[in-house]
Design a protein around this motif. Structure first.
Motif, PDB file in Angstrom:
ATOM      1  N   LYS A 197       0.871  -1.186   0.000  1.00  0.00           N
ATOM      2  CA  LYS A 197       0.000   0.000   0.000  1.00  0.00           C
ATOM      3  C   LYS A 197       0.900   1.226   0.000  1.00  0.00           C
ATOM      4  N   PRO A 198       1.456   1.603  -1.154  1.00  0.00           N
ATOM      5  CA  PRO A 198       2.459   2.683  -1.182  1.00  0.00           C
ATOM      6  C   PRO A 198       1.960   4.024  -0.652  1.00  0.00           C
ATOM      7  N   GLU A 199       0.669   4.290  -0.804  1.00  0.00           N
ATOM      8  CA  GLU A 199       0.112   5.580  -0.328  1.00  0.00           C
ATOM      9  C   GLU A 199       0.270   5.786   1.174  1.00  0.00           C
ATOM     10  N   ARG A 200       0.388   4.687   1.918  1.00  0.00           N
ATOM     11  CA  ARG A 200       0.408   4.774   3.370  1.00  0.00           C
ATOM     12  C   ARG A 200       1.814   4.860   3.961  1.00  0.00           C
ATOM     13  N   ARG A 201       2.824   4.878   3.108  1.00  0.00           N
ATOM     14  CA  ARG A 201       4.190   4.754   3.594  1.00  0.00           C
ATOM     15  C   ARG A 201       4.625   5.917   4.484  1.00  0.00           C
ATOM     16  N   VAL A 202       5.180   5.566   5.643  1.00  0.00           N
ATOM     17  CA  VAL A 202       5.766   6.539   6.569  1.00  0.00           C
ATOM     18  C   VAL A 202       7.284   6.358   6.582  1.00  0.00           C
ATOM     19  N   LYS A 203       7.712   5.094   6.561  1.00  0.00           N
ATOM     20  CA  LYS A 203       9.146   4.742   6.546  1.00  0.00           C
ATOM     21  C   LYS A 203       9.493   4.163   5.185  1.00  0.00           C
ATOM     22  N   ASP A 204      10.613   4.608   4.641  1.00  0.00           N
ATOM     23  CA  ASP A 204      11.044   4.148   3.335  1.00  0.00           C
ATOM     24  C   ASP A 204      11.498   2.679   3.410  1.00  0.00           C
ATOM     25  N   VAL A 205      10.923   1.846   2.558  1.00  0.00           N
ATOM     26  CA  VAL A 205      11.301   0.426   2.519  1.00  0.00           C
ATOM     27  C   VAL A 205      11.450   0.015   1.059  1.00  0.00           C
ATOM     28  N   LYS A 206      12.547  -0.666   0.732  1.00  0.00           N
ATOM     29  CA  LYS A 206      12.741  -1.112  -0.649  1.00  0.00           C
ATOM     30  C   LYS A 206      12.059  -2.473  -0.826  1.00  0.00           C
ATOM     31  N   VAL A 207      11.061  -2.492  -1.691  1.00  0.00           N
ATOM     32  CA  VAL A 207      10.337  -3.740  -1.967  1.00  0.00           C
ATOM     33  C   VAL A 207      10.926  -4.346  -3.246  1.00  0.00           C
ATOM     34  N   ASP A 208      11.489  -5.554  -3.135  1.00  0.00           N
ATOM     35  CA  ASP A 208      12.105  -6.181  -4.310  1.00  0.00           C
ATOM     36  C   ASP A 208      11.098  -6.944  -5.152  1.00  0.00           C
ATOM     37  N   TYR A 209      10.159  -7.621  -4.494  1.00  0.00           N
ATOM     38  CA  TYR A 209       9.127  -8.374  -5.217  1.00  0.00           C
ATOM     39  C   TYR A 209       7.773  -8.096  -4.561  1.00  0.00           C
ATOM     40  N   CYS A 210       6.800  -7.781  -5.395  1.00  0.00           N
ATOM     41  CA  CYS A 210       5.458  -7.491  -4.859  1.00  0.00           C
ATOM     42  C   CYS A 210       4.423  -8.111  -5.785  1.00  0.00           C
ATOM     43  N   CYS A 211       3.480  -8.838  -5.220  1.00  0.00           N
ATOM     44  CA  CYS A 211       2.422  -9.437  -6.058  1.00  0.00           C
ATOM     45  C   CYS A 211       1.442  -8.362  -6.521  1.00  0.00           C
ATOM     46  N   PHE A 212       0.927  -7.554  -5.591  1.00  0.00           N
ATOM     47  CA  PHE A 212      -0.060  -6.547  -5.975  1.00  0.00           C
ATOM     48  C   PHE A 212       0.119  -5.255  -5.181  1.00  0.00           C
ATOM     49  N   GLU A 213       0.115  -4.138  -5.885  1.00  0.00           N
ATOM     50  CA  GLU A 213      -0.019  -2.845  -5.200  1.00  0.00           C
ATOM     51  C   GLU A 213      -1.516  -2.604  -5.040  1.00  0.00           C
ATOM     52  N   ILE A 214      -1.908  -2.160  -3.858  1.00  0.00           N
ATOM     53  CA  ILE A 214      -3.343  -1.946  -3.623  1.00  0.00           C
ATOM     54  C   ILE A 214      -3.595  -0.527  -3.102  1.00  0.00           C
ATOM     55  N   PRO A 215      -4.819  -0.041  -3.270  1.00  0.00           N
ATOM     56  CA  PRO A 215      -5.136   1.294  -2.739  1.00  0.00           C
ATOM     57  C   PRO A 215      -5.238   1.261  -1.209  1.00  0.00           C
ATOM     58  N   ASP A 216      -5.426   2.418  -0.618  1.00  0.00           N
ATOM     59  CA  ASP A 216      -5.491   2.545   0.836  1.00  0.00           C
ATOM     60  C   ASP A 216      -6.828   2.038   1.372  1.00  0.00           C
ATOM     61  N   GLU A 217      -6.951   0.706   1.403  1.00  0.00           N
ATOM     62  CA  GLU A 217      -8.166   0.088   1.952  1.00  0.00           C
ATOM     63  C   GLU A 217      -7.721  -1.048   2.853  1.00  0.00           C
ATOM     64  N   PHE A 218      -8.525  -1.376   3.850  1.00  0.00           N
ATOM     65  CA  PHE A 218      -8.161  -2.450   4.779  1.00  0.00           C
ATOM     66  C   PHE A 218      -8.558  -3.800   4.190  1.00  0.00           C
TER      67      PHE A 218
END
Ligand code: IMP
Ligand code: MG
Length: 175
Positions: free
Chosen positions: A129-150
């Motif tokens: 959920k990239p929109e919610r990021r507070v701390k920078d984290v390098k993501v090497d593999y991600c299945c799905f980026e999702i919107p800001d929903e629970f």
């Protein structure tokens, strides 16, 4: 009060995407052993499915860190609930998470992992959920980026419920 779950990624979609990610990992590691660290409890379903699709030699370990209470919002406090069993020195570590949200949990955990002198460290997450990021984290593999929903399912919970759903869905609460 009851929860309705709207499907965001079906079982078939998740399955197909995990196969794609496993193929990318296989290609990148080119036969080298991979030491997968599962972040409990949410990462467990994803790690099992991912590990089954990887053909490089795989070893597994588990860690539990907590940054959430039983609700939908972050406490901001991260603590180790269960540490790893094995040392990491010289290993190609692949951290496997259910979701990167604020990034607080992962930035803390990745520091701990790096301090233990692995040969390499990469991060693989089912969801981001990239929109919610507070701390920078390098993501090497991600299945799905999702919107800001629970979201729930495939290991993710809402107050410990719904981890066993075979798909990923959004909780819609009627009050
Ligand atoms: P972060 O520290 O904010 O990145 O949060 C990481 C942890 O919060 C994840 O590993 C999950 O356990 C939990 N989390 C964040 N977003 C969700 C969500 O949408 N559904 C379920 N759990 C979540
Ligand atoms: Mg998690």
């Amino acid at each position: 009060m009851s929860d309705h779950i709207r499907i965001l990624h079906s079982e078939e979609e998740v399955d197909n995407r995990i196969r794609e990610i496993a193929a990318m990992i296989d290609k990148d590691y080119a036969g080298k052993p991979i030491h997968m660290i599962c972040v409990l409890k949410g990462g467990a379903f994803f790690m099992c499915e991912l590990a089954k699709r990887i053909t490089c030699p795989v070893s597994l370990d588990f860690m539990s860190v907590s940054s959430y209470g039983n609700g939908k919002s972050s406490s901001g406090v991260v603590r180790i609930v269960k540490d790893l069993d094995e040392p990491l020195e010289g290993k190609n570590v692949l951290v496997v998470e259910d979701i990167v949200d604020s990034g607080r949990t992962l930035s803390y955990l990745l520091e701990i992992v790096k301090d233990r002198h692995p040969a390499s460290v990469r991060l693989c997450t089912l969801l981001d959920k990239p929109e919610r990021r507070v701390k920078d984290v390098k993501v090497d593999y991600c299945c799905f980026e999702i919107p800001d929903e629970f979201v729930v399912g495939y290991g993710l919970d809402y107050a410990q419920k719904y981890r066993n759903l075979p798909y990923i869905g959004v909780v819609e609460t009627d009050e």
